[in-house]
Design a protein around this motif. Structure first.
Motif, PDB file in Angstrom:
ATOM      1  N   PRO A 196       0.817  -1.221   0.000  1.00  0.00           N
ATOM      2  CA  PRO A 196       0.000   0.000   0.000  1.00  0.00           C
ATOM      3  C   PRO A 196       0.848   1.267   0.000  1.00  0.00           C
ATOM      4  N   PHE A 197       0.338   2.323  -0.639  1.00  0.00           N
ATOM      5  CA  PHE A 197       0.993   3.626  -0.581  1.00  0.00           C
ATOM      6  C   PHE A 197      -0.075   4.699  -0.735  1.00  0.00           C
ATOM      7  N   ASN A 198       0.116   5.818  -0.060  1.00  0.00           N
ATOM      8  CA  ASN A 198      -0.870   6.897  -0.111  1.00  0.00           C
ATOM      9  C   ASN A 198      -0.390   8.087  -0.944  1.00  0.00           C
ATOM     10  N   SER A 199       0.690   7.896  -1.692  1.00  0.00           N
ATOM     11  CA  SER A 199       1.198   8.911  -2.608  1.00  0.00           C
ATOM     12  C   SER A 199       0.691   8.586  -4.007  1.00  0.00           C
ATOM     13  N   GLU A 200       1.097   9.383  -4.998  1.00  0.00           N
ATOM     14  CA  GLU A 200       0.584   9.161  -6.349  1.00  0.00           C
ATOM     15  C   GLU A 200       1.235   7.977  -7.051  1.00  0.00           C
ATOM     16  N   GLY A 201       2.355   7.528  -6.540  1.00  0.00           N
ATOM     17  CA  GLY A 201       3.011   6.382  -7.147  1.00  0.00           C
ATOM     18  C   GLY A 201       4.056   5.793  -6.232  1.00  0.00           C
ATOM     19  N   MET A 202       4.526   4.586  -6.546  1.00  0.00           N
ATOM     20  CA  MET A 202       5.608   3.948  -5.801  1.00  0.00           C
ATOM     21  C   MET A 202       6.264   2.920  -6.715  1.00  0.00           C
ATOM     22  N   TYR A 203       7.569   3.025  -6.863  1.00  0.00           N
ATOM     23  CA  TYR A 203       8.294   2.002  -7.602  1.00  0.00           C
ATOM     24  C   TYR A 203       8.220   0.727  -6.782  1.00  0.00           C
ATOM     25  N   ARG A 204       7.731  -0.346  -7.385  1.00  0.00           N
ATOM     26  CA  ARG A 204       7.530  -1.560  -6.619  1.00  0.00           C
ATOM     27  C   ARG A 204       7.467  -2.775  -7.549  1.00  0.00           C
ATOM     28  N   GLY A 205       7.657  -3.938  -6.953  1.00  0.00           N
ATOM     29  CA  GLY A 205       7.565  -5.151  -7.751  1.00  0.00           C
ATOM     30  C   GLY A 205       7.653  -6.369  -6.864  1.00  0.00           C
ATOM     31  N   TYR A 206       7.271  -7.512  -7.404  1.00  0.00           N
ATOM     32  CA  TYR A 206       7.357  -8.759  -6.650  1.00  0.00           C
ATOM     33  C   TYR A 206       7.597  -9.911  -7.611  1.00  0.00           C
ATOM     34  N   ILE A 207       8.096 -10.996  -7.062  1.00  0.00           N
ATOM     35  CA  ILE A 207       8.267 -12.216  -7.839  1.00  0.00           C
ATOM     36  C   ILE A 207       7.874 -13.399  -6.966  1.00  0.00           C
ATOM     37  N   LYS A 208       7.005 -14.230  -7.507  1.00  0.00           N
ATOM     38  CA  LYS A 208       6.424 -15.343  -6.762  1.00  0.00           C
ATOM     39  C   LYS A 208       6.014 -16.420  -7.767  1.00  0.00           C
ATOM     40  N   ASP A 209       6.296 -17.668  -7.442  1.00  0.00           N
ATOM     41  CA  ASP A 209       5.974 -18.772  -8.361  1.00  0.00           C
ATOM     42  C   ASP A 209       6.631 -18.564  -9.723  1.00  0.00           C
ATOM     43  N   GLY A 210       7.772 -17.894  -9.719  1.00  0.00           N
ATOM     44  CA  GLY A 210       8.484 -17.661 -10.964  1.00  0.00           C
ATOM     45  C   GLY A 210       7.915 -16.534 -11.806  1.00  0.00           C
ATOM     46  N   LYS A 211       6.811 -15.939 -11.367  1.00  0.00           N
ATOM     47  CA  LYS A 211       6.167 -14.861 -12.109  1.00  0.00           C
ATOM     48  C   LYS A 211       6.491 -13.527 -11.429  1.00  0.00           C
ATOM     49  N   SER A 212       6.934 -12.572 -12.235  1.00  0.00           N
ATOM     50  CA  SER A 212       7.299 -11.275 -11.673  1.00  0.00           C
ATOM     51  C   SER A 212       6.471 -10.163 -12.272  1.00  0.00           C
ATOM     52  N   GLU A 213       6.347  -9.087 -11.531  1.00  0.00           N
ATOM     53  CA  GLU A 213       5.614  -7.914 -11.998  1.00  0.00           C
ATOM     54  C   GLU A 213       6.243  -6.670 -11.399  1.00  0.00           C
ATOM     55  N   VAL A 214       6.435  -5.666 -12.227  1.00  0.00           N
ATOM     56  CA  VAL A 214       6.980  -4.384 -11.795  1.00  0.00           C
ATOM     57  C   VAL A 214       5.932  -3.307 -12.054  1.00  0.00           C
ATOM     58  N   MET A 215       5.706  -2.452 -11.057  1.00  0.00           N
ATOM     59  CA  MET A 215       4.699  -1.397 -11.167  1.00  0.00           C
ATOM     60  C   MET A 215       5.268  -0.072 -10.680  1.00  0.00           C
ATOM     61  N   ILE A 216       4.712   0.999 -11.217  1.00  0.00           N
ATOM     62  CA  ILE A 216       5.156   2.343 -10.855  1.00  0.00           C
ATOM     63  C   ILE A 216       3.993   3.237 -10.424  1.00  0.00           C
ATOM     64  N   TYR A 217       2.921   3.217 -11.212  1.00  0.00           N
ATOM     65  CA  TYR A 217       1.843   4.175 -11.004  1.00  0.00           C
ATOM     66  C   TYR A 217       0.727   3.619 -10.135  1.00  0.00           C
ATOM     67  N   LYS A 218      -0.103   4.533  -9.665  1.00  0.00           N
ATOM     68  CA  LYS A 218      -1.197   4.155  -8.763  1.00  0.00           C
ATOM     69  C   LYS A 218      -2.219   3.260  -9.445  1.00  0.00           C
ATOM     70  N   ASP A 219      -2.463   3.477 -10.733  1.00  0.00           N
ATOM     71  CA  ASP A 219      -3.508   2.704 -11.406  1.00  0.00           C
ATOM     72  C   ASP A 219      -3.049   1.322 -11.869  1.00  0.00           C
ATOM     73  N   GLU A 220      -1.801   0.965 -11.554  1.00  0.00           N
ATOM     74  CA  GLU A 220      -1.330  -0.389 -11.877  1.00  0.00           C
ATOM     75  C   GLU A 220      -1.648  -1.296 -10.696  1.00  0.00           C
ATOM     76  N   LYS A 221      -2.462  -2.297 -10.939  1.00  0.00           N
ATOM     77  CA  LYS A 221      -2.891  -3.199  -9.879  1.00  0.00           C
ATOM     78  C   LYS A 221      -2.281  -4.578 -10.054  1.00  0.00           C
ATOM     79  N   ARG A 222      -2.061  -5.273  -8.933  1.00  0.00           N
ATOM     80  CA  ARG A 222      -1.556  -6.639  -8.987  1.00  0.00           C
ATOM     81  C   ARG A 222      -2.614  -7.548  -9.565  1.00  0.00           C
TER      82      ARG A 222
END
Length: 356
Positions: free
Chosen positions: A330-356
């Motif tokens: 979670p973040f309460n700003s307009e964006g956050m550089y973030r990402g995760y990798i699980k079960d060999g699948k990864s995802e990188v996100m930057i903006y607020k409208d990018e959802k897991r």
């Protein structure tokens, strides 16, 4: 004597039979700072660069977990990728203090032992996260600061560099801008693009310079990981605040504020306006809500970041991970550089409208 040996053998067999293998749950989560990070403020080239470094960090850390490495080893390798990139406010990309220096902070904590290490205000350790790990593993202390921390790192054989290694033109320009305006600029928020264009104070004209007026958003980097042994680790590294004075230290190296890990609950790394995260003991508060109120990692993180921090005027976000591989970002700003990798699948996100 045979009876004693039989009992010991039986206990060992019992312990082994109940030992849980978490190989199917290994997970790694990262962040690279939170703030006013919007598409309007990002060129396609810079966005691509950020995503590439974040993905490299994820892959490096996850490769260690897949080979049976520990969460501590994975967190260290992951954070080093971001510390070695000038894109983030940590290590090579650290911002300048009022005196024109680069002073860095970092922390590490193991969830299985509750051991922790932190450094603050260091100026010569190439990878500050390694300094924090050295404090945890090779000293009786939790935190070291300033010249003492630099000296300790050198004695432990860590890579020491001349302070000039941390110089980047973009960060130096940001300091000059801050000095001219005579105000402290946080590394987590910045003027929006249209405001920058209208402001005669910025001194930035070219599009390629514009991204660096956002340098305040190139914030703290962090990583949390779960290994095959079921152990959690959290790590955080930062260059702090542009134009900071008087030896200021933020939340990143403060155990319980910007960094915390406990196998019973979760591992947390935070990014944002450090003073608010310290006052709210954000990382530990998330863990406590899980331990004492039985909240899930997502509900606990949302409660602290989206409600408590907002009510207190604090901006930023966290990454959190529990022992079952459940993730919260979670973040309460307009964006956050973030990402995760699980079960060999990864995802990188930057903006607020990018959802897991």
């Amino acid at each position: 004597m045979k009876i004693i040996y039989s009992i010991i053998f039986a206990l060992l067999i019992t312990h082994t039979s109940f030992a849980q293998d978490y190989s199917d749950k290994i997970t790694l989560v990262i962040h690279g700072g939170a703030g006013t990070i919007t598409r309007a403020n990002m060129t396609p080239e810079k966005e691509k660069a950020y995503r590439e470094v974040l993905n490299t960090a994820l892959q490096n850390g996850y490769a260690i977990l897949k080979k049976g490495g520990t969460s501590l080893q994975a967190v260290e390798a992951t954070i080093m990728v971001m510390e070695n990139s000038p894109l983030f406010n940590a290590g090579k990309g650290a911002v300048f203090t009022h005196e024109g220096k680069n002073e860095m902070d970092a922390a590490i904590m193991e969830g299985n032992t509750l051991k922790a290490g932190a450094i603050a205000g260091v100026t010569t350790i190439k990878n500050p996260i390694k300094g924090a790990i050295a404090v945890m593993e090779k000293s009786p202390h939790v935190m070291m600061a300033g010249k003492g921390a630099d000296q300790f790192a050198k004695e432990q054989g860590l890579e020491i560099v001349d302070p000039s290694y941390f110089y980047t033109e973009a960060r130096y320009k940001a300091l000059q801008k801050a000095l001219k305006e005579e105000k402290v600029e946080l590394d987590h928020t910045e003027n929006k693009k249209d405001e920058i264009k209208k402001s005669p104070k910025t001194g930035y004209q070219k599009e390629e310079d514009l991204i660096f007026t956002e340098g305040k958003k190139f914030g703290t980097v962090g990583c949390v990981a779960l290994d095959k042994f079921g152990n959690l680790t959290a790590g955080t590294s930062t260059g702090g605040m542009t134009n900071k004075k008087y030896g200021r230290v933020g939340d990143a190296p403060i155990i319980g504020a910007g960094t915390y890990a406990n196998n019973v609950t979760c591992a947390v790394s935070a990014t944002g306006h450090g003073e608010f995260f310290i006052r709210s003991v954000v990382a530990y508060d998330i863990s406590s809500l899980m331990e004492y109120k039985g909240l899930s990692v997502k509900d606990a993180a949302d409660e602290v970041v989206m409600k408590k921090l907002v009510d207190r005027g604090g901006e930023g976000g966290v990454i959190a991970l529990d022992r079952n591989g459940n993730i919260a970002m979670p973040f309460n700003s307009e964006g956050m550089y973030r990402g995760y990798i699980k079960d060999g699948k990864s995802e990188v996100m930057i903006y607020k409208d990018e959802k897991r």
